[in-house]
Design an enzyme around this catalytic site. Structure first.
Site, PDB file in Angstrom:
ATOM      1  N   THR B 167     -90.160  68.295  73.655  1.00  9.08           N
ATOM      2  CA  THR B 167     -90.114  69.040  72.450  1.00  9.08           C
ATOM      3  C   THR B 167     -89.848  68.041  71.177  1.00  9.08           C
ATOM      4  OG1 THR B 167     -87.794  69.579  72.908  1.00  9.08           O
ATOM      5  CG2 THR B 167     -89.620  71.392  73.154  1.00  9.08           C
ATOM      6  N   LYS B 190     -87.271  66.539  80.289  1.00  8.68           N
ATOM      7  CA  LYS B 190     -87.519  66.701  78.966  1.00  8.68           C
ATOM      8  C   LYS B 190     -85.879  67.081  78.468  1.00  8.68           C
ATOM      9  CE  LYS B 190     -87.831  69.598  76.176  1.00  8.68           C
ATOM     10  NZ  LYS B 190     -86.793  70.376  75.478  1.00  8.68           N
ATOM     11  N   THR B 201     -83.210  71.701  74.638  1.00  9.18           N
ATOM     12  CA  THR B 201     -82.938  72.131  76.063  1.00  9.18           C
ATOM     13  C   THR B 201     -83.300  71.065  77.318  1.00  9.18           C
ATOM     14  OG1 THR B 201     -85.444  72.938  76.536  1.00  9.18           O
ATOM     15  CG2 THR B 201     -83.587  74.506  75.596  1.00  9.18           C
ATOM     16  N   GLU B 281     -81.931  63.021  70.812  1.00  6.00           N
ATOM     17  CA  GLU B 281     -82.075  63.428  69.117  1.00  6.00           C
ATOM     18  C   GLU B 281     -81.265  62.286  68.060  1.00  6.00           C
ATOM     19  OE1 GLU B 281     -81.324  67.574  68.905  1.00  6.00           O
ATOM     20  OE2 GLU B 281     -83.339  67.852  69.398  1.00  6.00           O
ATOM     21  N   ASN B 400     -81.952  67.992  63.038  1.00 11.61           N
ATOM     22  CA  ASN B 400     -81.242  69.282  63.629  1.00 11.61           C
ATOM     23  C   ASN B 400     -81.254  70.181  62.502  1.00 11.61           C
ATOM     24  OD1 ASN B 400     -81.098  69.324  66.450  1.00 11.61           O
ATOM     25  ND2 ASN B 400     -79.897  67.470  66.110  1.00 11.61           N
ATOM     26  N   SER B 405     -87.690  74.716  60.906  1.00 15.59           N
ATOM     27  CA  SER B 405     -88.355  75.037  59.583  1.00 15.59           C
ATOM     28  C   SER B 405     -89.822  73.887  59.576  1.00 15.59           C
ATOM     29  CB  SER B 405     -87.690  74.872  58.395  1.00 15.59           C
ATOM     30  OG  SER B 405     -86.669  73.753  58.720  1.00 15.59           O
TER      31      SER B 405
END
Lengths: 405, 405
Positions: B167, B190, B201, B281, B400, B405
């Protein structure tokens, strides 16, 4: 104190700790901050009473001034509070504790010189700023002499005191409640978080001219703190220095009921709390997370705090993104009684999740304003609680990645 | 599987779940992601054994595929795992559960059509992506037919599977351990956090051609997860979808000892964990927080996790700022046995705090590199534990705040 009109109770934000009769305060630049900004504040109780109470950080790592002030407050009596910004005097070992003690001694000596016989045991000390460095005691002690001299000479001002305790705050926070019964509670605060907030630390001094003993003050202060500062959570981080003090001079000669005192102190704390939230580090959104339908109030508070601390919820709110799934994921980790299929969530009153499933239009809810209300109904009981928090913004990251440099 | 040379055990990152004998896998673009990227993966166990074990998110709000897979795994047996990115199928109610069930049925039917008699009860389902939306089942079911067709036609590749579950990941994560004893453990993963990590996740499928029953796999997997994925904490947020599965084909006809199996699974999980941390991230720093001198291992782990989750510590590290006072303030809130005056801290091996007080040169420690080691000695015992984490950066906030969006 001419703002009080009989028969009405008023909150006035242009006044603070000197609004109640019997208190003087001021702030000076003692050179503790390299910037030359105000960095030393004094709040002085002229009496006739000297009752006081305090609540402190729950962090096991407590700054030297916290250890000092907890000790002096066992008497339930304070004549003065000396506060400095520009250094937390935390993690400074026995030398740091001696510095806090020496500061109190210097305040007591200077006040005594000016005719107000005071012992160090009657002087609370509060510090805020970077953890880990000793204070420049030459500047602190010279500053103590100067600030007492200025105050004794009539140069007093609650706003200067409120300014002198600012660190990353951008505006001073103060408020006064003038009770219809002709007594007053004033207060000032600084910081960016809950009673146990961030490294910017939370300091708060409240004053009242009501007649109240230490036990009454303690009850009012603990109750108000539990409902206000304890429910403000900017970043989940807990300072080594958090201190909230309440001093009563008795100068109004009026003895309010315990309930009246409780309510007045609560309202002042609540207002200061809203001011802290609005000026929190990097804030772009003022967020209130409310949990309803909980089995217990404690469950509601725990669940609200877990959501208020979740980085993914906070970054979504920064982006005005109604990503309610993150709220579900966060609340699902709260150690409280819940059933996933009964949880409902609304943003600013618009349902976004009903019984654990997305509501129509949930992705289109407008969160572009500065105030966001997140309400989570657990659907398992009837208790509720709210936490005030903020979003997690670029400005928060920026400010806190450069704090000590 | 020609990379195995007798007598040496090797970790190879260019291989993954198809490295062990008896496994096929592939990934396709089924149109679940609007971008057209790979979004559906299949891992298929050709046997002769079908033993399997799994560990799952501790979140009370569990996604439909987690509920489904927990149920099928009660048999200790799996023939296939179907995984999709592009949607978490979480908070989707009974309809979402039916979708997960229908997906497993479709996989079983397609595999049976191709000659591998399979029941839905033998098919695990994993999903990852945004919480709260139903999956586009027309695309999922058409994709299932296609992916089984492709795999049966020989178009298999572990890397395609690893890519199809990405993702916010920027690189696929896979590794294979070829044991000197001629058996292999492979894996793909992942995500951006611990076993219970972020909304991105964490999904992980491990395969082995060793002969091992479900109980042996379960022990190896629980032990490895507790020491690896459970100790990776990017942002403290816990997903609704986290799943780690271990499937054994027995195709090597070799039965390792439990200790050998434990060790091999641990090494594969540890390597995948390092890959997850490196690609988390917004990461700019890879941080390991180690607590030593704790009264118990549990205390060490709790304290390390509190520090690893502290926003003020993480922003300081983003700024390469050796602000050790924030580490003290964070650890002081950990519900563990500690004495402030015994705590020592080092950054990358340089002491910055000794016995609760700053060490000379502490403010000058160089943290400009990408790897930061934070070691906290509580000085009250002899137990230790580490948590892998990351800094809190502008990129984390950016990524994040725009996720949905």
């Amino acid at each position: 104190m001419t703002d009080t009109s009989a028969g009405t109770t008023k909150l006035i934000r242009t006044q603070g700790v000197t609004a109640p009769a019997g208190f003087k305060a001021t702030g000076i630049a003692a050179g503790i901050k390299a910037s030359g900004a105000l960095d030393l504040a004094l709040v002085f109780n002229e009496g006739p009473d000297y009752a006081a109470a305090g609540v402190f950080t729950r962090n096991k790592v407590k700054a030297a001034p916290v250890l000092w002030t907890q000790q002096v407050l066992t008497t339930g009596r304070l004549r003065a509070v000396i506060l400095n910004s520009g250094g937390a005097n935390a993690c400074t070992g026995p030398g740091g504790f001696q510095d806090a003690h020496a500061t109190a001694e210097a305040v007591a000596a200077a006040l005594s010189d000016w005719g107000s016989e005071t012992g160090a045991i009657e002087v609370a000390v509060c510090s805020t700023g970077l953890i880990g460095d000793r204070l420049p005691m030459d500047k602190v002690l010279a500053g103590v002499t100067e600030i007492v001299h200025e105050m004794a000479g009539g140069l007093t001002g609650g706003e200067e005191a409120a300014r002198a305790i600012m660190t990353t705050d951008t505006v001073p926070k103060q408020v006064a409640l003038h009770h219809a019964g002709n007594w007053t509670v004033g207060g000032m605060a600084k910081g960016a978080g809950m009673l146990a907030p961030s490294l910017a630390t939370m300091l708060c001094v409240l004053t009242t001219d009501a007649v109240a003993d230490a036990a009454a003050l303690d009850r009012a202060l603990r109750r108000a703190s539990a409902l206000t500062f304890d429910r403000l959570d900017v970043d989940g981080s807990c300072s080594t220095n958090d201190t909230v003090l309440l001093l009563a001079s008795g100068a109004s000669e009026i003895t309010p009921s315990q309930d009246e005192l409780d309510e007045a102190v609560l309202r002042v704390c609540d207002d200061l709390c809203a001011q802290l939230q609005a000026d929190a580090e990097g804030v772009t959104k003022r967020v209130v997370v409310t949990v309803t339908g909980a089995a217990t109030e404690s469950d509601a508070l725990t669940a609200a705090r877990v959501v208020a601390r979740d980085s993914l919820v906070k970054t979504a709110l920064f982006g005005s993104d109604p990503n309610w799934g993150r709220v579900l994921a966060a609340v699902g980790m709260a150690p409280v009684q819940l059933e996933p299929d009964r949880i409902s969530v609304s943003f600013n009153g618009s349902p976004v999740c009903v019984d654990g499933v997305g509501a129509p239009g949930a992705r289109e809810v407008d969160l572009s304003g500065a105030d966001i209300d997140v309400t989570i109904d657990l659907g398992v009981g009837s208790e509720r609680a709210s936490i005030r928090t903020t979003d997690l913004s670029h400005a928060y990251v920026e400010e806190n990645s450069a704090y000590s440099s």
